[in-house]
Enzyme design. Structure first.
Site, PDB file in Angstrom:
ATOM      1  N   GLU A  75      14.454 -15.205   0.929  1.00 34.23           N
ATOM      2  CA  GLU A  75      14.649 -16.246   1.944  1.00 34.23           C
ATOM      3  C   GLU A  75      13.671 -17.406   1.718  1.00 34.23           C
ATOM      4  O   GLU A  75      13.775 -18.450   2.335  1.00 34.23           O
ATOM      5  CB  GLU A  75      14.415 -15.670   3.354  1.00 34.23           C
ATOM      6  N   ASP A 110       0.827  -1.202   0.000  1.00 35.37           N
ATOM      7  CA  ASP A 110       0.000   0.000   0.000  1.00 35.37           C
ATOM      8  C   ASP A 110       0.867   1.260   0.000  1.00 35.37           C
ATOM      9  O   ASP A 110       1.872   1.328   0.724  1.00 35.37           O
ATOM     10  CB  ASP A 110      -0.862  -0.033   1.275  1.00 35.37           C
TER      11      ASP A 110
HETATM   12  C1  NOJ Z   1      -4.463   2.931  -0.871  1.00 38.12           C
HETATM   13  C2  NOJ Z   1      -5.613   2.041  -0.578  1.00 38.12           C
HETATM   14  O1  NOJ Z   1      -5.959   1.332  -1.737  1.00 38.12           O
HETATM   15  C3  NOJ Z   1      -6.729   2.924  -0.077  1.00 38.12           C
HETATM   16  O2  NOJ Z   1      -7.929   2.210   0.047  1.00 38.12           O
HETATM   17  C4  NOJ Z   1      -6.306   3.546   1.219  1.00 38.12           C
HETATM   18  O3  NOJ Z   1      -7.292   4.488   1.617  1.00 38.12           O
HETATM   19  C5  NOJ Z   1      -4.973   4.283   1.083  1.00 38.12           C
HETATM   20  N1  NOJ Z   1      -4.008   3.534   0.339  1.00 38.12           N
HETATM   21  C6  NOJ Z   1      -4.378   4.574   2.439  1.00 38.12           C
HETATM   22  O4  NOJ Z   1      -3.921   3.401   3.043  1.00 38.12           O
END
Ligand code: NOJ
Length: 547
Positions: free
Chosen positions: A262, A212
């Site tokens: 790993e 993310d």
């Molecule tokens: C991207 C994620 O897909 C989204 O849903 C989220 O709100 C933001 N990152 C923050 O983590």
């Protein structure tokens, strides 16, 4: 734990290169225990469905303990399961069931921020300014005489200031919601913690990670902090923006690569990095995460030259790093593609504008949207590389645009003073049956309201209809497995409004994005996104042929 490393050894290390990955948004997929929230046992219950669909991997959006300030992307504990979604044992059972069905498991890793309920953040709040505990996050004194102005004028992604004040007067940075404090990746302890989290899930048998906000971790927060007006795109293009897509973020991924290696086969990873296309390759570097999402088609308008240009550019890009491409039309953050393609403008901006104007179903040409969505899906499934599908798109689901305001959950809605509707409309619990409580989602209700039209697009309704979107997806995935060869593509045909390419072995994909029917090329039609009549390909339609 079910999957020891030794049981993984027969897996093709390149399994991810041309996989079909199905994104599960766990809270809205299937509710086993009937509390209105989807759960991991719900996923296990649906493994036969996923197997019949024919996907290669499942990516689970966060299922970790969370107050759901941002749909689970506010993580309280990276090594556990939210009790409302199950337990670690349920996770193991689910992973085993998926693996037994030949489906890989990808989990979502959220390294840019924790939640404000994470043990580290609680510790930081209880500790003194300048303490070790505060140095895991980005705390600063405020500006102004009493320090009561935020340290800078930066805005967070959901709207409103990117700084929140704590009782002792300091401020902390949150590039997303205030419940998502940003971690300080200048702190070696943060690096160590995340390497350990990778191993925690690697040892539990996961096959990979979706990372993310991969472009956000490394930051230059040296004083004086830049003014928002000075944070230009050119800085990003030079890798010098203080907050986004800095060159030094890749040092982190080189560290992670060592952890991935790993395992046998190495763990896979895909970066969620909303960066300029020219800078995407760095995330996909084999010494880094290995793969990066390309959101270009997802953001594109309905146009054959536009699609061709994007495909060509992406294939060139991946050739440079040696990764494979990624194709995405929908996910949990954008208006579903069946709806976008039924609007006047057909790109993501048009989707947002439609939502802002009320998200009324009558403003969408639902039939045209669905035809185009089916055609676009067949097009991406024929491309070399990986396709990422989002739960419910296999039913041709439209966005639920008219969720009553008092039932909205997305922080975008609250942080934008109720001006941006946010992402709830693509996160409505799935309809499994044509009637009954929550359309078969679970024995309880659904945590977001389901519309009446779900009855016609339920799994049950579509199972029985040979022309349904579900049956088309299943057949497309079955054929893809059979026809797919090396990651190569040759452009075919001359018509500007048609996207026609072939893959080695004589697999052709032809999409008519123009307004008039066109003549199909030579070959045997093995699948079409709608019923064909003779040798003409109607507008908004894809056909696959073999020669
Ligand atoms: C991207 C994620 O897909 C989204 O849903 C989220 O709100 C933001 N990152 C923050 O983590």
């Amino acid at each position: 734990m079910p999957d020891s490393n030794s049981s993984r050894r027969n897996i093709d290390p390149d399994w991810w290169r041309q996989a079909v990955v199905y994104q599960v948004y766990p809270r809205s997929f299937s509710d086993h225990d009937g509390d209105g929230l989807g759960d991991l046992r719900g996923v296990t219950d649906r493994v036969p469905y996923l197997r019949a669909l024919g996907v290669d991997a499942v990516w689970l959006s966060p299922f970790y303990p969370s107050a759901l300030a941002d749909g689970g992307y506010d993580v309280d504990d990276y090594r556990d399961v939210d009790p409302r979604l199950g337990t670690l044992e349920d996770f193991d059972e689910m992973a085993t069931a998926l693996h037994n069905a030949g489906i890989k498991v990808i989990v979502d890793l959220v390294p840019n921020h924790t939640s404000d309920r994470h043990a580290w953040f609680r510790e930081a709040l209880a500790a003194e300014p300048g303490s070790k505990a505060r140095q895991r996050y980005v705390f600063r004194d405020g500006r102004g005489e009493n320090g009561d102005e935020p340290p800078s004028d930066w805005q967070c992604a959901f709207g409103g200031p990117a700084w929140e004040r704590v009782p002792d007067g300091q401020w902390y940075l949150h590039l997303f919601a205030p419940e998502q404090p940003d971690l300080n990746w200048d702190n070696p302890e943060v690096h160590e913690e995340f390497r350990d989290i990778l191993r925690f899930w690697g040892d539990r048998g996961v096959d990979g990670f979706r990372v993310d906000v991969a472009h956000g971790l490394a930051k230059d927060l040296s004083e004086p902090l830049a003014a928002a007006a000075d944070l230009h795109e050119e800085l990003t293009l030079r890798g010098e923006h203080p907050l986004w897509d800095r060159d030094d973020v890749h040092d982190i991924y080189r560290e992670w690569r060592k952890v991935f290696e790993e395992y046998d086969p190495p763990l896979a990873a895909v970066a969620e990095a909303w960066v300029h296309p020219t800078r995407r390759g760095r995330y996909a570097d084999p010494e880094g995460l290995g793969q990066a999402f390309n959101f270009d088609l997802l953001q594109a308008a309905w146009s054959a030259p536009g699609f061709r240009e994007i495909i060509e550019r992406n294939l060139d890009e991946v050739a440079e790093t040696g990764t494979s491409s990624t194709w995405v039309l929908s996910n949990h953050d954008v208006v579903r593609h069946a709806t976008r393609y039924g609007l006047k403008g057909t790109d993501t901006a048009a989707g947002q504008a439609w939502l802002a104007e009320g998200g009324r179903a009558e403003d969408v040409d639902r039939e045209r949207g669905l035809q185009r969505a089916r055609a676009a899906t067949m097009l991406i499934l024929a491309l070399p590389g990986c396709s990422y599908l989002y739960q419910g798109e296999e039913l041709g689901l439209h966005e639920v645009g008219d969720i009553p305001d008092d039932q909205r959950q997305d922080p975008t809605w609250f942080r934008s003073q109720h001006t941006r509707k946010g992402r709830d409309g693509c996160r409505v619990p799935l309809p499994w049956q044509s009637g009954g409580t929550s359309y078969g989602f679970g024995a309880g209700g659904a945590h977001l309201p389901q519309p009446d039209w779900f009855a016609e697009v339920s799994v049950q309704a579509e199972e029985d209809d040979p022309d349904s979107t579900l049956r088309m997806y299943r057949e497309a995935l079955r054929l893809r497995r059979e026809l797919q060869g090396p990651e190569e593509l040759s452009w075919e045909g001359q018509d500007t409004d048609v996207v026609h390419f072939s893959r080695p072995g004589g697999w052709h994909s032809v999409t008519n994005m123009g307004a008039a029917p066109v003549t199909l090329p030579e070959g045997e039609v093995v699948l079409a996104s709608r019923r064909l009549d003779g040798d003409r390909l109607p507008p908004d339609t894809t056909a696959w042929l073999v020669t």
